[in-house]
Design a protein around this motif. Structure first.
Motif, PDB file in Angstrom:
ATOM      1  N   ASP A  84      45.296  55.650  50.427  1.00 34.51           N
ATOM      2  CA  ASP A  84      44.821  54.796  49.324  1.00 34.51           C
ATOM      3  C   ASP A  84      44.322  53.453  49.845  1.00 34.51           C
ATOM      4  O   ASP A  84      44.913  52.873  50.763  1.00 34.51           O
ATOM      5  N   TRP A  85      43.255  52.952  49.216  1.00 33.03           N
ATOM      6  CA  TRP A  85      42.729  51.612  49.533  1.00 33.03           C
ATOM      7  C   TRP A  85      42.477  50.848  48.242  1.00 33.03           C
ATOM      8  O   TRP A  85      41.962  51.408  47.263  1.00 33.03           O
ATOM      9  N   ASN A  86      42.831  49.587  48.243  1.00 32.74           N
ATOM     10  CA  ASN A  86      42.525  48.697  47.124  1.00 32.74           C
ATOM     11  C   ASN A  86      41.001  48.599  46.984  1.00 32.74           C
ATOM     12  O   ASN A  86      40.315  48.238  47.931  1.00 32.74           O
ATOM     13  N   PRO A  87      40.455  48.898  45.779  1.00 27.75           N
ATOM     14  CA  PRO A  87      38.999  48.893  45.618  1.00 27.75           C
ATOM     15  C   PRO A  87      38.406  47.511  45.315  1.00 27.75           C
ATOM     16  O   PRO A  87      37.259  47.401  44.886  1.00 27.75           O
ATOM     17  N   VAL A  88      39.152  46.434  45.546  1.00 27.64           N
ATOM     18  CA  VAL A  88      38.704  45.081  45.199  1.00 27.64           C
ATOM     19  C   VAL A  88      37.356  44.765  45.853  1.00 27.64           C
ATOM     20  O   VAL A  88      37.087  45.170  46.984  1.00 27.64           O
ATOM     21  N   THR A  89      36.508  44.049  45.121  1.00 22.49           N
ATOM     22  CA  THR A  89      35.185  43.666  45.631  1.00 22.49           C
ATOM     23  C   THR A  89      35.185  42.196  46.045  1.00 22.49           C
ATOM     24  O   THR A  89      36.075  41.431  45.665  1.00 22.49           O
ATOM     25  N   GLN A  90      34.144  41.798  46.784  1.00 21.10           N
ATOM     26  CA  GLN A  90      33.989  40.395  47.189  1.00 21.10           C
ATOM     27  C   GLN A  90      33.944  39.483  45.962  1.00 21.10           C
ATOM     28  O   GLN A  90      34.519  38.396  45.954  1.00 21.10           O
ATOM     29  N   GLU A  91      33.269  39.951  44.942  1.00 19.43           N
ATOM     30  CA  GLU A  91      33.122  39.144  43.725  1.00 19.43           C
ATOM     31  C   GLU A  91      34.475  38.951  43.030  1.00 19.43           C
ATOM     32  O   GLU A  91      34.844  37.837  42.643  1.00 19.43           O
ATOM     33  N   GLN A  92      35.235  40.037  42.900  1.00 19.89           N
ATOM     34  CA  GLN A  92      36.546  39.965  42.244  1.00 19.89           C
ATOM     35  C   GLN A  92      37.513  39.081  43.033  1.00 19.89           C
ATOM     36  O   GLN A  92      38.380  38.430  42.458  1.00 19.89           O
ATOM     37  N   ALA A  93      37.353  39.043  44.357  1.00 20.57           N
ATOM     38  CA  ALA A  93      38.281  38.300  45.219  1.00 20.57           C
ATOM     39  C   ALA A  93      38.359  36.828  44.854  1.00 20.57           C
ATOM     40  O   ALA A  93      39.381  36.180  45.079  1.00 20.57           O
TER      41      ALA A  93
ATOM     42  N   GLN B  40      38.322  35.514  41.881  1.00 22.90           N
ATOM     43  CA  GLN B  40      38.793  35.282  40.511  1.00 22.90           C
ATOM     44  C   GLN B  40      40.015  34.368  40.448  1.00 22.90           C
ATOM     45  O   GLN B  40      40.084  33.467  39.622  1.00 22.90           O
ATOM     46  N   ASP B  41      41.001  34.637  41.271  1.00 24.09           N
ATOM     47  CA  ASP B  41      42.247  33.863  41.240  1.00 24.09           C
ATOM     48  C   ASP B  41      42.988  34.084  42.554  1.00 24.09           C
ATOM     49  O   ASP B  41      42.613  34.935  43.361  1.00 24.09           O
ATOM     50  N   ALA B  42      44.052  33.318  42.757  1.00 24.11           N
ATOM     51  CA  ALA B  42      44.763  33.347  44.033  1.00 24.11           C
ATOM     52  C   ALA B  42      45.403  34.709  44.316  1.00 24.11           C
ATOM     53  O   ALA B  42      45.372  35.185  45.456  1.00 24.11           O
ATOM     54  N   ALA B  43      45.995  35.339  43.295  1.00 27.80           N
ATOM     55  CA  ALA B  43      46.675  36.618  43.517  1.00 27.80           C
ATOM     56  C   ALA B  43      45.674  37.690  43.939  1.00 27.80           C
ATOM     57  O   ALA B  43      45.912  38.450  44.885  1.00 27.80           O
ATOM     58  N   THR B  44      44.527  37.752  43.247  1.00 29.51           N
ATOM     59  CA  THR B  44      43.490  38.713  43.628  1.00 29.51           C
ATOM     60  C   THR B  44      42.935  38.358  45.000  1.00 29.51           C
ATOM     61  O   THR B  44      42.667  39.232  45.834  1.00 29.51           O
ATOM     62  N   GLY B  45      42.777  37.054  45.254  1.00 29.43           N
ATOM     63  CA  GLY B  45      42.279  36.598  46.549  1.00 29.43           C
ATOM     64  C   GLY B  45      43.201  37.004  47.682  1.00 29.43           C
ATOM     65  O   GLY B  45      42.747  37.424  48.757  1.00 29.43           O
ATOM     66  N   TYR B  46      44.512  36.904  47.456  1.00 32.65           N
ATOM     67  CA  TYR B  46      45.468  37.318  48.481  1.00 32.65           C
ATOM     68  C   TYR B  46      45.341  38.815  48.758  1.00 32.65           C
ATOM     69  O   TYR B  46      45.246  39.240  49.926  1.00 32.65           O
ATOM     70  N   ARG B  47      45.347  39.625  47.695  1.00 36.63           N
ATOM     71  CA  ARG B  47      45.233  41.082  47.893  1.00 36.63           C
ATOM     72  C   ARG B  47      43.928  41.426  48.600  1.00 36.63           C
ATOM     73  O   ARG B  47      43.889  42.280  49.486  1.00 36.63           O
ATOM     74  N   ALA B  48      42.868  40.739  48.223  1.00 34.05           N
ATOM     75  CA  ALA B  48      41.566  40.982  48.856  1.00 34.05           C
ATOM     76  C   ALA B  48      41.596  40.583  50.328  1.00 34.05           C
ATOM     77  O   ALA B  48      41.040  41.283  51.185  1.00 34.05           O
ATOM     78  N   SER B  49      42.271  39.479  50.639  1.00 36.41           N
ATOM     79  CA  SER B  49      42.311  39.012  52.034  1.00 36.41           C
ATOM     80  C   SER B  49      42.956  40.062  52.926  1.00 36.41           C
ATOM     81  O   SER B  49      42.499  40.322  54.043  1.00 36.41           O
TER      82      SER B  49
END
Length: 340
Positions: free
Chosen positions: A149-158, A160-169
């Protein structure tokens, strides 16, 4: 004995990795941001000689070429364990505070190894369940998460906020590591470890109650009475003890079969109520700081929660996992030692 470069040596996970490396007779150079942190680590390991333990100052892992000097050693390194990456939500700029240090730090160390440390045969990178989870699916009780499994987060979504940014990082950094190996075909093989919430005793010489790693803050806040009317947060509902995670970092460096593998490293489930129950049972002195025993809530989401599959870690790394109660008891004891 193997010569190991450990990045981020003053971090919560790395401090435990360092203990295990030294116990197993490896020779370690660890990177730190300041000489002050190097001095604290040195003082805590009085039996380790300069040959066994030395330091490289890397002030900013997001700088181009930050690790160029650190990867050069005599005798040369055979293993690099890269744990350095930010985990906090005190963010003003997601790109600068989270994405750049994680992604540039990871690709930067790999580039430096390829360029200047051809003796390195294995690189172990600390990733995260954040790079596995699909947050859009919520608690997803019908799904079993695995290394596929891989988190499908996009550059744009990253952004949005710190929590999404952390998961994206964590997601982008791990993907960048695998892409590097595939495209650059270096001399080394890669292993990545993907833990969820990491609990367990702090290394007291590096921590105060104020400068606590993010994961353990919920245990500190529980014993300090900040959840009298509520339970501590339960997400992401799966966890691992830092000592088990550290052990698996070292096994991923030592085991031939761990090369080019991704490992989902988790003991299983926890929630806010289970944390409180473990404190209540083992530390009666905190009973007035805890939620009342009949307080509702603190459990798992209605309908259940996703299932974790940790079988690869057991099969390849011989993983053994401590219980939640043991982990919380040892964490509280370590917090008491620094004044909780």
């Amino acid at each position: 004995m193997t010569r190991v470069l450990l990045t981020g040596g003053s971090g919560f996970i790395a401090a435990h990795v360092l203990d295990i490396l030294l116990q197993r007779g490896h020779s370690v150079v660890t990177t730190v941001r300041t000489q002050e942190k190097a001095n604290k680590i040195r003082e805590a390991h009085p039996k380790a000689s300069e040959k066994d333990l030395s330091f490289a100052i890397v002030e900013d892992i997001a700088q181009e070429g930050a690790f160029d000097k650190a990867v050069v050693s005599d005798p040369p390194f055979e293993v690099v364990i890269h744990t350095a990456s930010p985990f906090h939500f005190n963010v003003t700029d997601v790109q600068k505070d989270l994405l750049d240090p994680a992604i540039i730090g990871t690709t930067g160390v790999l580039k430096s190894i390829k360029k200047s440390a051809p003796s390195v045969k294995r690189v172990v990178v600390t990733s995260s369940f954040a790079s596995i989870i699909n947050p859009e699916k919520g608690s997803w009780p019908e799904h079993t998460y695995t290394e596929a499994d891989w988190n499908p987060v996009t550059q744009e979504q990253a952004k949005q906020d710190a929590a999404t940014g952390y998961r994206a990082s964590k997601t982008f950094a791990e993907r960048a590591a695998w892409d590097f190996v595939e495209q650059e075909k270096p001399n080394f093989t890669l292993a990545t470890l993907c833990p969820p919430l990491v609990l367990g005793p702090i290394v007291h010489y590096l921590n105060s109650l104020d400068a606590l790693n993010t994961s353990n803050q919920r245990i500190r806040d529980t014993i300090q009475g900040k959840f009298k009317d509520d339970y501590p947060p339960g997400g992401p509902y799966i966890w691992v003890d830092v000592r088990d995670l550290a052990d698996q970092h070292v096994k991923a460096a030592e085991e031939q079969g761990a090369g080019n593998q991704r490992f989902f490293v988790t003991e299983g489930y926890f929630n806010g109520k289970l944390i409180v129950d473990a404190v209540r049972k083992n530390f009666p002195e905190y009973k007035d700081n805890l939620p009342k025993e009949d307080l509702q809530g603190g459990g798992f989401p209605e309908g259940g929660v996703y299932k974790p599959d940790n079988s690869r870690s057991k099969k390849v790394l011989g993983a053994k996992y401590r219980s939640l109660e043991e982990s919380i008891v040892d964490t509280v004891k370590s917090l008491k030692a620094v004044g909780a």
